[in-house]
Design a protein around this motif. Structure first.
Motif, PDB file in Angstrom:
ATOM      1  N   LEU A  72      -5.167 -24.841  18.684  1.00  0.00           N
ATOM      2  CA  LEU A  72      -6.150 -23.811  18.375  1.00  0.00           C
ATOM      3  C   LEU A  72      -7.576 -24.362  18.466  1.00  0.00           C
ATOM      4  O   LEU A  72      -8.500 -23.661  18.885  1.00  0.00           O
ATOM      5  CB  LEU A  72      -5.902 -23.260  16.969  1.00  0.00           C
ATOM      6  CG  LEU A  72      -4.972 -22.053  16.847  1.00  0.00           C
ATOM      7  CD1 LEU A  72      -4.660 -21.780  15.387  1.00  0.00           C
ATOM      8  CD2 LEU A  72      -5.577 -20.831  17.508  1.00  0.00           C
ATOM      9  N   LEU A  73      -7.744 -25.626  18.066  1.00  0.00           N
ATOM     10  CA  LEU A  73      -9.067 -26.247  18.118  1.00  0.00           C
ATOM     11  C   LEU A  73      -9.594 -26.291  19.542  1.00  0.00           C
ATOM     12  O   LEU A  73     -10.739 -25.898  19.807  1.00  0.00           O
ATOM     13  CB  LEU A  73      -9.002 -27.654  17.532  1.00  0.00           C
ATOM     14  CG  LEU A  73     -10.272 -28.509  17.673  1.00  0.00           C
ATOM     15  CD1 LEU A  73     -11.413 -27.892  16.883  1.00  0.00           C
ATOM     16  CD2 LEU A  73     -10.018 -29.945  17.207  1.00  0.00           C
ATOM     17  N   THR A  74      -8.779 -26.770  20.481  1.00  0.00           N
ATOM     18  CA  THR A  74      -9.246 -26.902  21.859  1.00  0.00           C
ATOM     19  C   THR A  74      -9.310 -25.562  22.584  1.00  0.00           C
ATOM     20  O   THR A  74     -10.149 -25.373  23.459  1.00  0.00           O
ATOM     21  CB  THR A  74      -8.330 -27.861  22.644  1.00  0.00           C
ATOM     22  OG1 THR A  74      -6.983 -27.368  22.613  1.00  0.00           O
ATOM     23  CG2 THR A  74      -8.359 -29.252  22.039  1.00  0.00           C
ATOM     24  N   LEU A  75      -8.427 -24.628  22.221  1.00  0.00           N
ATOM     25  CA  LEU A  75      -8.440 -23.324  22.877  1.00  0.00           C
ATOM     26  C   LEU A  75      -9.682 -22.514  22.524  1.00  0.00           C
ATOM     27  O   LEU A  75     -10.148 -21.701  23.326  1.00  0.00           O
ATOM     28  CB  LEU A  75      -7.191 -22.521  22.491  1.00  0.00           C
ATOM     29  CG  LEU A  75      -5.855 -22.965  23.087  1.00  0.00           C
ATOM     30  CD1 LEU A  75      -4.733 -22.103  22.553  1.00  0.00           C
ATOM     31  CD2 LEU A  75      -5.879 -22.897  24.603  1.00  0.00           C
ATOM     32  N   THR A 102     -16.751 -19.810  15.237  1.00  0.00           N
ATOM     33  CA  THR A 102     -16.817 -20.730  14.105  1.00  0.00           C
ATOM     34  C   THR A 102     -17.439 -22.058  14.510  1.00  0.00           C
ATOM     35  O   THR A 102     -17.227 -22.543  15.630  1.00  0.00           O
ATOM     36  CB  THR A 102     -15.398 -20.974  13.547  1.00  0.00           C
ATOM     37  OG1 THR A 102     -14.821 -19.726  13.166  1.00  0.00           O
ATOM     38  CG2 THR A 102     -15.438 -21.876  12.333  1.00  0.00           C
ATOM     39  N   ASP A 103     -18.201 -22.645  13.625  1.00  0.00           N
ATOM     40  CA  ASP A 103     -18.853 -23.929  13.869  1.00  0.00           C
ATOM     41  C   ASP A 103     -17.804 -24.999  14.177  1.00  0.00           C
ATOM     42  O   ASP A 103     -16.794 -25.106  13.462  1.00  0.00           O
ATOM     43  CB  ASP A 103     -19.655 -24.337  12.631  1.00  0.00           C
ATOM     44  CG  ASP A 103     -20.606 -25.489  12.897  1.00  0.00           C
ATOM     45  OD1 ASP A 103     -20.114 -26.586  13.220  1.00  0.00           O
ATOM     46  OD2 ASP A 103     -21.821 -25.293  12.791  1.00  0.00           O
ATOM     47  N   PRO A 104     -17.999 -25.792  15.234  1.00  0.00           N
ATOM     48  CA  PRO A 104     -17.010 -26.824  15.573  1.00  0.00           C
ATOM     49  C   PRO A 104     -16.796 -27.839  14.453  1.00  0.00           C
ATOM     50  O   PRO A 104     -15.706 -28.394  14.314  1.00  0.00           O
ATOM     51  CB  PRO A 104     -17.589 -27.480  16.827  1.00  0.00           C
ATOM     52  CG  PRO A 104     -19.032 -27.115  16.838  1.00  0.00           C
ATOM     53  CD  PRO A 104     -19.108 -25.775  16.197  1.00  0.00           C
ATOM     54  N   ARG A 105     -17.822 -28.085  13.646  1.00  0.00           N
ATOM     55  CA  ARG A 105     -17.658 -28.999  12.518  1.00  0.00           C
ATOM     56  C   ARG A 105     -16.628 -28.460  11.535  1.00  0.00           C
ATOM     57  O   ARG A 105     -15.811 -29.218  10.995  1.00  0.00           O
ATOM     58  CB  ARG A 105     -19.002 -29.216  11.820  1.00  0.00           C
ATOM     59  CG  ARG A 105     -20.045 -29.927  12.650  1.00  0.00           C
ATOM     60  CD  ARG A 105     -21.405 -29.880  11.979  1.00  0.00           C
ATOM     61  NE  ARG A 105     -21.917 -28.523  11.890  1.00  0.00           N
ATOM     62  CZ  ARG A 105     -23.085 -28.197  11.368  1.00  0.00           C
ATOM     63  NH1 ARG A 105     -23.869 -29.143  10.869  1.00  0.00           N
ATOM     64  NH2 ARG A 105     -23.501 -26.938  11.340  1.00  0.00           N
ATOM     65  N   VAL A 159      -8.853 -28.840  10.917  1.00  0.00           N
ATOM     66  CA  VAL A 159      -7.681 -29.446  11.550  1.00  0.00           C
ATOM     67  C   VAL A 159      -7.249 -30.709  10.804  1.00  0.00           C
ATOM     68  O   VAL A 159      -6.063 -30.906  10.508  1.00  0.00           O
ATOM     69  CB  VAL A 159      -7.966 -29.764  13.032  1.00  0.00           C
ATOM     70  CG1 VAL A 159      -6.852 -30.629  13.615  1.00  0.00           C
ATOM     71  CG2 VAL A 159      -8.096 -28.483  13.838  1.00  0.00           C
ATOM     72  N   MET A 160      -8.217 -31.572  10.480  1.00  0.00           N
ATOM     73  CA  MET A 160      -7.896 -32.798   9.765  1.00  0.00           C
ATOM     74  C   MET A 160      -7.329 -32.493   8.382  1.00  0.00           C
ATOM     75  O   MET A 160      -6.371 -33.136   7.928  1.00  0.00           O
ATOM     76  CB  MET A 160      -9.150 -33.670   9.642  1.00  0.00           C
ATOM     77  CG  MET A 160      -9.762 -34.072  10.975  1.00  0.00           C
ATOM     78  SD  MET A 160      -8.590 -34.906  12.077  1.00  0.00           S
ATOM     79  CE  MET A 160      -8.253 -36.394  11.152  1.00  0.00           C
ATOM     80  N   ALA A 161      -7.924 -31.500   7.705  1.00  0.00           N
ATOM     81  CA  ALA A 161      -7.429 -31.117   6.382  1.00  0.00           C
ATOM     82  C   ALA A 161      -6.040 -30.506   6.467  1.00  0.00           C
ATOM     83  O   ALA A 161      -5.169 -30.790   5.625  1.00  0.00           O
ATOM     84  CB  ALA A 161      -8.406 -30.136   5.729  1.00  0.00           C
ATOM     85  N   PHE A 162      -5.801 -29.689   7.481  1.00  0.00           N
ATOM     86  CA  PHE A 162      -4.501 -29.034   7.616  1.00  0.00           C
ATOM     87  C   PHE A 162      -3.392 -30.053   7.864  1.00  0.00           C
ATOM     88  O   PHE A 162      -2.281 -29.903   7.340  1.00  0.00           O
ATOM     89  CB  PHE A 162      -4.542 -28.021   8.767  1.00  0.00           C
ATOM     90  CG  PHE A 162      -3.278 -27.208   8.904  1.00  0.00           C
ATOM     91  CD1 PHE A 162      -3.085 -26.100   8.111  1.00  0.00           C
ATOM     92  CD2 PHE A 162      -2.313 -27.566   9.824  1.00  0.00           C
ATOM     93  CE1 PHE A 162      -1.915 -25.351   8.230  1.00  0.00           C
ATOM     94  CE2 PHE A 162      -1.155 -26.827   9.955  1.00  0.00           C
ATOM     95  CZ  PHE A 162      -0.957 -25.716   9.158  1.00  0.00           C
TER      96      PHE A 162
END
Length: 265
Positions: free
Chosen positions: A126-129, A20-23, A29-32
């Protein structure tokens, strides 16, 4: 405990979350984090946990790895839970211990804070992993690009954030090594008065700071030796492309928001 820190680590994989695109992931993440505060009852928190569990298993990262990663910060989560339970008053009194009372409102708020901590930690981890440091830097730079009009050094800021996040597990590993070395030399970190325990931390902090500055210096020299000059004339080997998985992630968050609004009190 420190060697179990998972925040900032990257695990290579082939799952759709890795592709998935990092953007999209940073935006998700910010929305969640904002969506989590919509939850206010059992049904909404159940939906959020089911959503997180789906993402965790989709990442193809062992669930036990996530549970072990919570251990280093579990004391903070439990402390927040205890403070909410004992210092939030309202509703019916469940237990009275002198001036301290445990009420239904305090217990409910404590459970909500506990769930929010777990959900946010899982999502940010999850983002960093699933995102390499290079992808994370590129994604942050693209998202912050509009701020260039106010002369914000977007590339440098994104690079600093990415490096800082990546250095967290490195410093934790270094701390664990120094801690074991000091214990082997007879330093006791667990017994004695508070003043003695604070003094015993000094042999841990000094080599840790020296090691951190040494790593930073080595990184700066390596970047300079490779001709790094910021974003000036810089080209990219991998270009970010928006795929169906990115759209699916955004749509799923939109549907999640609608479900929470429908289920909330």
């Amino acid at each position: 405990m420190m060697d179990k820190m998972i925040l900032g680590r990257y695990i290579p994989g082939s799952s759709w979350l890795h592709r998935t695109d990092p953007r999209a992931k940073i935006t998700a993440v910010m929305a969640f984090i904002a969506i989590v505060f919509l939850a206010n009852n059992r049904e909404t928190y159940t939906v959020l946990f089911l959503y997180i569990l789906y993402l965790v298993f989709s990442s193809q990262v062992s669930f036990k790895f996530f549970l072990k990663g919570l251990l280093p910060i579990m004391w903070l989560i439990i402390l927040t839970l205890v403070l909410q339970i004992f210092f939030t008053q309202g509703g019916e009194t469940l237990l009275s211990l002198g001036p301290i009372k445990i009420t239904t409102l305090g217990l409910a708020n404590g459970i909500k804070m506990f769930c929010r901590f777990i959900l946010i930690i899982f999502m940010t981890t999850l983002l960093t992993l699933t995102t390499s440091p290079i992808e994370l830097t590129d994604g942050l730079e693209k998202i912050l690009a509009p701020f260039r009009v106010v002369r914000l050094p977007v590339h440098e800021l994104a690079l600093m954030l990415s490096i800082s996040l990546r250095f967290i597990p490195t410093l934790m590993d270094e701390t664990e090594k120094i801690l074991k070395a000091q214990k082997a030399r007879g330093v006791d970190f667990t017994s004695g008065k508070i003043k003695e325990r604070i003094r015993s931390i000094v042999p841990l902090l000094v080599p840790l700071f020296i090691s951190a500055f040494k790593r930073a210096e080595d990184l700066a020299i390596a970047m300079e030796a490779r001709g790094y000059r910021g974003n000036q004339g810089r080209t990219r080997f991998r270009l970010l492309k928006w795929r169906w998985a990115d759209t699916f992630l955004m749509i799923s968050l939109g549907l999640l928001t609608l479900v929470l609004i429908w289920l909330k009190n």
